[in-house]
Design a protein around this motif. Sequence first.
Motif, PDB file in Angstrom:
ATOM      1  N   PHE A  67       0.828  -1.207   0.000  1.00 13.26           N
ATOM      2  CA  PHE A  67       0.000   0.000   0.000  1.00 13.26           C
ATOM      3  C   PHE A  67       0.866   1.262   0.000  1.00 13.26           C
ATOM      4  O   PHE A  67       0.544   2.250  -0.666  1.00 13.26           O
ATOM      5  CB  PHE A  67      -0.932   0.002   1.201  1.00 13.26           C
ATOM      6  N   LEU A  68       1.943   1.259   0.759  1.00 16.76           N
ATOM      7  CA  LEU A  68       2.827   2.427   0.798  1.00 16.76           C
ATOM      8  C   LEU A  68       3.444   2.690  -0.570  1.00 16.76           C
ATOM      9  O   LEU A  68       3.558   3.848  -0.998  1.00 16.76           O
ATOM     10  CB  LEU A  68       3.918   2.220   1.848  1.00 16.76           C
ATOM     11  N   GLU A  69       3.848   1.627  -1.258  1.00 14.73           N
ATOM     12  CA  GLU A  69       4.434   1.816  -2.586  1.00 14.73           C
ATOM     13  C   GLU A  69       3.408   2.369  -3.570  1.00 14.73           C
ATOM     14  O   GLU A  69       3.711   3.239  -4.390  1.00 14.73           O
ATOM     15  CB  GLU A  69       5.002   0.486  -3.097  1.00 14.73           C
ATOM     16  N   ILE A  70       2.180   1.878  -3.495  1.00 13.79           N
ATOM     17  CA  ILE A  70       1.125   2.413  -4.358  1.00 13.79           C
ATOM     18  C   ILE A  70       0.906   3.902  -4.070  1.00 13.79           C
ATOM     19  O   ILE A  70       0.772   4.721  -4.978  1.00 13.79           O
ATOM     20  CB  ILE A  70      -0.182   1.627  -4.146  1.00 13.79           C
ATOM     21  N   LEU A  71       0.886   4.241  -2.810  1.00  5.41           N
ATOM     22  CA  LEU A  71       0.644   5.629  -2.432  1.00  5.41           C
ATOM     23  C   LEU A  71       1.767   6.536  -2.910  1.00  5.41           C
ATOM     24  O   LEU A  71       1.524   7.672  -3.340  1.00  5.41           O
ATOM     25  CB  LEU A  71       0.497   5.721  -0.915  1.00  5.41           C
ATOM     26  N   CYS A  86      -7.830  11.313   5.378  1.00  5.62           N
ATOM     27  CA  CYS A  86      -8.225  10.479   6.507  1.00  5.62           C
ATOM     28  C   CYS A  86      -7.849   9.031   6.243  1.00  5.62           C
ATOM     29  O   CYS A  86      -8.161   8.497   5.178  1.00  5.62           O
ATOM     30  CB  CYS A  86      -9.729  10.608   6.739  1.00  5.62           C
ATOM     31  N   GLU A  87      -7.182   8.398   7.223  1.00  2.43           N
ATOM     32  CA  GLU A  87      -6.941   6.962   7.171  1.00  2.43           C
ATOM     33  C   GLU A  87      -7.869   6.289   8.176  1.00  2.43           C
ATOM     34  O   GLU A  87      -7.820   6.577   9.369  1.00  2.43           O
ATOM     35  CB  GLU A  87      -5.482   6.620   7.484  1.00  2.43           C
ATOM     36  N   VAL A  88      -8.707   5.403   7.685  1.00  4.77           N
ATOM     37  CA  VAL A  88      -9.692   4.711   8.506  1.00  4.77           C
ATOM     38  C   VAL A  88      -9.187   3.308   8.819  1.00  4.77           C
ATOM     39  O   VAL A  88      -8.664   2.620   7.938  1.00  4.77           O
ATOM     40  CB  VAL A  88     -11.052   4.633   7.780  1.00  4.77           C
ATOM     41  N   LEU A 152      -9.742   9.539   1.281  1.00  7.12           N
ATOM     42  CA  LEU A 152      -9.883   8.536   2.331  1.00  7.12           C
ATOM     43  C   LEU A 152      -9.022   7.331   2.002  1.00  7.12           C
ATOM     44  O   LEU A 152      -9.067   6.803   0.885  1.00  7.12           O
ATOM     45  CB  LEU A 152     -11.351   8.136   2.484  1.00  7.12           C
ATOM     46  N   LEU A 153      -8.229   6.901   2.984  1.00 10.38           N
ATOM     47  CA  LEU A 153      -7.360   5.736   2.852  1.00 10.38           C
ATOM     48  C   LEU A 153      -7.835   4.662   3.813  1.00 10.38           C
ATOM     49  O   LEU A 153      -8.236   4.964   4.935  1.00 10.38           O
ATOM     50  CB  LEU A 153      -5.909   6.101   3.188  1.00 10.38           C
ATOM     51  N   CYS A 154      -7.767   3.414   3.391  1.00  9.66           N
ATOM     52  CA  CYS A 154      -8.172   2.332   4.283  1.00  9.66           C
ATOM     53  C   CYS A 154      -7.495   1.038   3.874  1.00  9.66           C
ATOM     54  O   CYS A 154      -7.512   0.657   2.693  1.00  9.66           O
ATOM     55  CB  CYS A 154      -9.691   2.155   4.264  1.00  9.66           C
ATOM     56  N   HIS A 155      -6.886   0.395   4.861  1.00 14.06           N
ATOM     57  CA  HIS A 155      -6.326  -0.947   4.695  1.00 14.06           C
ATOM     58  C   HIS A 155      -7.090  -1.839   5.673  1.00 14.06           C
ATOM     59  O   HIS A 155      -6.660  -2.062   6.792  1.00 14.06           O
ATOM     60  CB  HIS A 155      -4.827  -0.920   5.002  1.00 14.06           C
TER      61      HIS A 155
END
Length: 208
Positions: A67-71, A86-88, A152-155
């Motif tokens: 996810f970090l690499e995608i971001l 926002c990270e949920v 909005l970010l969510c993992h």
Amino acid sequence: RHCPSTPPARLASQPPPEPPPRQPRPRSRARPHMAPPSAQHLQPDLAHVSLRHPDVYPPHMPDTLFFLEILRDLELRTCGSTTVVCEVGCGAAPLATLLAMHLGSSAATLAFDLHSSACSAAAETAQCNNIVLQVARMDLVAAMRPGLIDLLLCHPPYVPTSAVELETARASSGEAKASVEAAKVTWAGGPGGTRMLGALCDALPRVL
């Protein structure tokens, strides 16, 4: 000694030079919008998580690193005008931290989690990386007013569990556990592993 009545020409007084004409002051121009520096080489400091928060999902796991690499690849194209990020289900808030490092004061960065240990870890992540991160213990985006969030970010947790196991995990989300395995709220995804993701998708039209 006889002195001449008129001084020599080289001693004759000269009129003072005229001052140069005043130049008009150039008009001030608005500074062009400067894009934030590239996030390609930003690396949040997350070493404290495994040392002091054993019941928080480890941010060095392959899925989080993915996810970090995608971001890092997407943020320059998607975050230029973002004001509220926002990270949920943030855990230790690695995604929100990366964006806060990149965007700085041009955006307000928030991090929410139902797990109390995750909120503590996220607050410490902000301190370790010298960023401003607003952390709140919250079930998804339940307390957010409509239309506030720009990005909005969510993992989300994705391990399939029974509905009963998920509810039991949520009920104990305020308790510290000895390990991630014991802190089921960090990974329990309910039937099909998509319960949290489905609930969040239902809330998106209200908060975005």
